[in-house]
Design a protein around this motif. Structure first.
Motif, PDB file in Angstrom:
ATOM      1  N   LYS A 131      62.683  -6.219   2.976  1.00 42.74           N
ATOM      2  CA  LYS A 131      62.323  -5.440   3.149  1.00 42.74           C
ATOM      3  C   LYS A 131      62.770  -4.822   4.996  1.00 42.74           C
ATOM      4  O   LYS A 131      61.692  -3.996   4.842  1.00 42.74           O
ATOM      5  N   THR A 133      63.586  -1.247   6.914  1.00 43.72           N
ATOM      6  CA  THR A 133      63.269   0.463   7.059  1.00 43.72           C
ATOM      7  C   THR A 133      65.002   0.942   7.875  1.00 43.72           C
ATOM      8  O   THR A 133      65.690   0.932   8.941  1.00 43.72           O
ATOM      9  N   GLN A 157      67.514   1.206  -0.855  1.00 45.00           N
ATOM     10  CA  GLN A 157      66.075   1.962  -1.628  1.00 45.00           C
ATOM     11  C   GLN A 157      65.465   2.648  -1.680  1.00 45.00           C
ATOM     12  O   GLN A 157      65.067   2.608   0.493  1.00 45.00           O
ATOM     13  N   SER A 158      65.332   4.202  -1.529  1.00 47.94           N
ATOM     14  CA  SER A 158      64.113   5.475  -1.549  1.00 47.94           C
ATOM     15  C   SER A 158      63.596   5.043  -0.408  1.00 47.94           C
ATOM     16  O   SER A 158      62.850   5.642   0.464  1.00 47.94           O
ATOM     17  N   GLU A 159      62.983   3.891  -1.225  1.00 49.15           N
ATOM     18  CA  GLU A 159      61.895   3.312  -0.364  1.00 49.15           C
ATOM     19  C   GLU A 159      61.498   2.925   1.172  1.00 49.15           C
ATOM     20  O   GLU A 159      60.970   2.359   1.528  1.00 49.15           O
ATOM     21  N   TRP A 160      62.315   2.299   1.419  1.00 50.79           N
ATOM     22  CA  TRP A 160      63.075   1.709   2.235  1.00 50.79           C
ATOM     23  C   TRP A 160      63.565   2.691   3.330  1.00 50.79           C
ATOM     24  O   TRP A 160      63.380   2.756   4.523  1.00 50.79           O
ATOM     25  N   THR A 162      62.299   6.093   4.925  1.00 43.69           N
ATOM     26  CA  THR A 162      60.912   6.381   5.969  1.00 43.69           C
ATOM     27  C   THR A 162      61.885   8.134   7.225  1.00 43.69           C
ATOM     28  O   THR A 162      62.394   7.347   8.031  1.00 43.69           O
ATOM     29  N   ARG A 198      53.914  -2.481   4.684  1.00 43.53           N
ATOM     30  CA  ARG A 198      52.476  -1.595   4.262  1.00 43.53           C
ATOM     31  C   ARG A 198      52.161  -2.458   3.337  1.00 43.53           C
ATOM     32  O   ARG A 198      52.093  -2.903   2.473  1.00 43.53           O
TER      33      ARG A 198
END
Length: 198
Positions: A131, A133, A157-160, A162, A198
């Motif tokens: 994945k 960032t 995707q939103s979690e990718w 920061t 993470r």
């Protein structure tokens, strides 16, 4: 859907313009023709800087009035190239192109993103084995939210994504370009991105 102007019609700009058009945005691409950039920027809500980083500041400062009140998505890395044409050092050590743009364009909301990867990953983040960032740097929370939406449209995707904070954090992501020549020399031009595990 947003009206978007892409400044720069090379591989980066063309790739982004095609991808954003496919998902329904109204996109114009400005090349080097006289007044093309000004006309495109004037009509857009969001302007994407895909021009070469070593000349971006001069080009965009000339569009100060057209960019007033707009969101400027800065993708460029300002570097001095080595003999092999790959980045060798930063053009603005101790600062960043994004900071220079924000200072020169106080009426514009500059957001730095997508500058820590090879250009195919910008519009196909799911194509990598790990994945990636996408980092955000900028002073306006509202502008960064708009950019988040555009990243989502491109498959991020939103979690990718920061949010690093203010525009000064672009120093860190712009410095990451110094990884690029070494990665390319060892692994070729296969798509890659800097990511946080993470």
């Amino acid at each position: 859907m947003d009206r978007i102007a892409v400044l720069g019609n090379g591989r980066v700009g063309g790739n982004l313009a095609a991808a954003l058009t496919r998902v329904g945005h109204e996109v114009s691409v400005a090349g080097r023709a006289p007044n093309a950039a000004a006309d495109s920027a004037r009509k857009a809500r969001v302007v994407i800087n895909a021009t070469p980083g070593d000349s971006s500041l001069e080009r965009l400062t000339a569009l100060r009035e057209e960019l007033r009140g707009k969101i400027l998505v800065d993708l460029a890395n300002a570097t001095v190239d080595g003999p092999d044409g790959l980045p060798a050092e930063l053009l603005y050590p101790g600062s960043s192109l994004a900071e220079q743009l924000q200072e020169a364009l106080p009426g514009t909301h500059v957001v730095k993103t997508l500058n820590t990867m090879l250009h195919p990953v910008m519009t196909a983040p799911g194509s990598l084995a790990q994945k990636p960032t996408a980092f955000l740097s900028g002073e306006s929370a509202e502008a960064k939210q708009v950019v988040r939406g555009l990243l989502g449209d491109l498959g991020w995707q939103s979690e990718w994504v920061t949010d690093l904070g203010g525009i000064e954090t672009a120093r860190a992501t712009e410095a990451a370009v110094l990884f690029v020549p070494h990665v390319i020399r060892t692994g070729g031009f296969a798509p890659f991105a800097v990511s946080i595990a993470r």
